[in-house]
Design a protein around this motif. Structure first.
Motif, PDB file in Angstrom:
ATOM      1  N   ARG A  16       0.862  -1.302  -0.047  1.00 24.06           N
ATOM      2  CA  ARG A  16       0.147  -0.143   0.106  1.00 24.06           C
ATOM      3  C   ARG A  16       0.796   1.171   0.030  1.00 24.06           C
ATOM      4  N   THR A  44     -10.647   3.338   8.920  1.00 18.31           N
ATOM      5  CA  THR A  44     -11.896   2.570   8.739  1.00 18.31           C
ATOM      6  C   THR A  44     -11.951   1.611   9.802  1.00 18.31           C
ATOM      7  N   ARG A  54      -7.208   1.362   6.447  1.00 19.48           N
ATOM      8  CA  ARG A  54      -7.068   2.709   6.175  1.00 19.48           C
ATOM      9  C   ARG A  54      -7.506   2.931   4.791  1.00 19.48           C
ATOM     10  N   MET A  55      -8.378   3.621   4.513  1.00 15.01           N
ATOM     11  CA  MET A  55      -8.727   4.278   3.024  1.00 15.01           C
ATOM     12  C   MET A  55      -8.102   5.422   2.824  1.00 15.01           C
ATOM     13  N   SER A  56      -7.426   5.180   1.568  1.00 13.84           N
ATOM     14  CA  SER A  56      -6.695   6.496   1.157  1.00 13.84           C
ATOM     15  C   SER A  56      -7.095   6.998  -0.411  1.00 13.84           C
ATOM     16  N   GLY A  68      -8.343   5.137  -5.211  1.00 10.01           N
ATOM     17  CA  GLY A  68      -8.506   4.903  -3.854  1.00 10.01           C
ATOM     18  C   GLY A  68      -7.518   3.654  -3.688  1.00 10.01           C
ATOM     19  N   ASN A  70      -7.072   1.109  -0.548  1.00 10.28           N
ATOM     20  CA  ASN A  70      -7.463   0.706   0.903  1.00 10.28           C
ATOM     21  C   ASN A  70      -6.669  -0.514   1.141  1.00 10.28           C
ATOM     22  N   SER A  72      -6.988  -3.400   4.705  1.00 12.61           N
ATOM     23  CA  SER A  72      -7.531  -3.623   5.734  1.00 12.61           C
ATOM     24  C   SER A  72      -7.068  -5.109   6.562  1.00 12.61           C
ATOM     25  N   ASN A 122      -6.079  -5.984  -6.771  1.00 16.01           N
ATOM     26  CA  ASN A 122      -6.065  -6.303  -5.275  1.00 16.01           C
ATOM     27  C   ASN A 122      -5.218  -7.641  -4.967  1.00 16.01           C
ATOM     28  N   HIS A 268     -18.006  -4.032   7.054  1.00 17.95           N
ATOM     29  CA  HIS A 268     -16.850  -3.203   7.003  1.00 17.95           C
ATOM     30  C   HIS A 268     -17.358  -1.818   6.385  1.00 17.95           C
ATOM     31  N   ALA A 272     -15.474   2.909   2.419  1.00 20.60           N
ATOM     32  CA  ALA A 272     -14.205   1.960   1.840  1.00 20.60           C
ATOM     33  C   ALA A 272     -14.643   1.052   0.685  1.00 20.60           C
ATOM     34  N   MET A 275     -15.522   2.698  -2.292  1.00 20.30           N
ATOM     35  CA  MET A 275     -14.484   3.453  -2.830  1.00 20.30           C
ATOM     36  C   MET A 275     -14.273   3.270  -4.339  1.00 20.30           C
TER      37      MET A 275
END
Length: 284
Positions: A16, A44, A54-56, A68, A70, A72, A122, A268, A272, A275
């Protein structure tokens, strides 16, 4: 297994950070009078507790209209619906003991220039009392297609796959072609890539190494396409084409995407989870 979970989640955090830094550097190197975009980071959580992330999100940048990234790491008990869905995929014992742990990074980038392709990536690890597995992939979503870009993206992904198993690329490309298909439109949402899930060969180290490869290879596959297309002049008609294509992306993620469904069912943070949706879209 706790040590392996920690190794996986630590690496997803490193990935990330690497991607966020690379995207902000790409913003800085994009020629524009507009200010370079920067990520806004928001913690988050799961509604039921049990981890977070964290959502960026970067909005209105020079290169990225919205992107975005993310991260988690969550744990808890699956809902009956989610447990039933996993049982149907062959996860042993999940309906009797629906505890889970999951960690991963997910990103979606929607670009300013219609000639520059949108992209998704992902990587993740999932654990239940009866099984563990890795999943992930990357796929390209241009609204204006260039054969050169498609070939380069796929060639780079193939190189990453081939470094681990020569059967991976054809298998996971075919899986992506099937997974990212929109049945009600009778078409794919983009030009494909690779997708895999439930990867457990029995060798955790090998499967983790491949998942790391997928994460590292993503930037090698995507950023050169941005360099090639980000300064291409575009018209209002090109922008219209982009917005309509984004409608396909929104439809797919809201109706079919497995990750969207799991994120919402597992409690969740909804912002997020959603996103991935584009900042603007249009339907004909």
């Amino acid at each position: 297994m706790d040590e392996l979970k920690t190794r996986a989640s630590d690496w997803f955090n490193q990935l990330r950070d690497t991607i966020v830094a690379a995207f902000e550097a790409a913003e800085d190197s994009t020629a524009s009078a507009a200010p370079a975009g920067r990520f806004e980071v928001t913690p988050t959580t799961r509604a039921e507790g049990g981890g977070g992330g964290r959502m960026s999100v970067m909005r209105g940048g020079r290169l990225f209209e919205k992107v975005g990234v993310n991260i988690s790491t969550v744990h808890g008990t699956l809902s009956p619906g989610a447990a039933k869905a996993m049982a149907s995929r062959g996860v042993p014992g999940i309906e009797d003991d629906p505890r889970f742990w999951a960690s991963g990074v997910s990103l979606v980038a929607h670009m300013q220039n219609p000639h520059c392709p949108a992209v998704h990536m992902n990587t993740r690890m999932f654990w239940t009392p009866g099984a563990w597995w890795f999943g992930g992939g990357s796929d390209l979503n241009p609204c204006i297609e260039y054969d050169q870009d498609t070939a380069q993206f796929h060639d780079t992904l193939k190189g990453g796959c081939d470094r681990h198993d020569p059967t991976y690329y054809p298998r996971f490309k075919a899986w992506a072609d099937e997974y990212f298909y929109i049945p009600h439109r009778k078409r794919a949402r983009g030009v494909g890539g690779i997708f895999y899930d439930d990867l457990n060969t029995g060798d955790w180290e090998a499967d983790f190494a491949f998942t790391q490869e997928v994460g590292r290879t993503f930037l090698l596959a995507f950023l050169p396409l941005c360099d090639r297309r980000r300064d291409t002049p575009f018209t209002e008609a090109d922008r219209e084409t982009q917005l309509i294509h984004r409608g396909l992306y929104a439809e797919y993620n809201l109706v079919y995407d497995r990750g969207t469904k799991f994120g919402l069912e597992s409690g969740h943070d909804a912002n997020a989870v959603l996103m991935s949706l584009p900042p603007l879209a249009r339907w004909p």
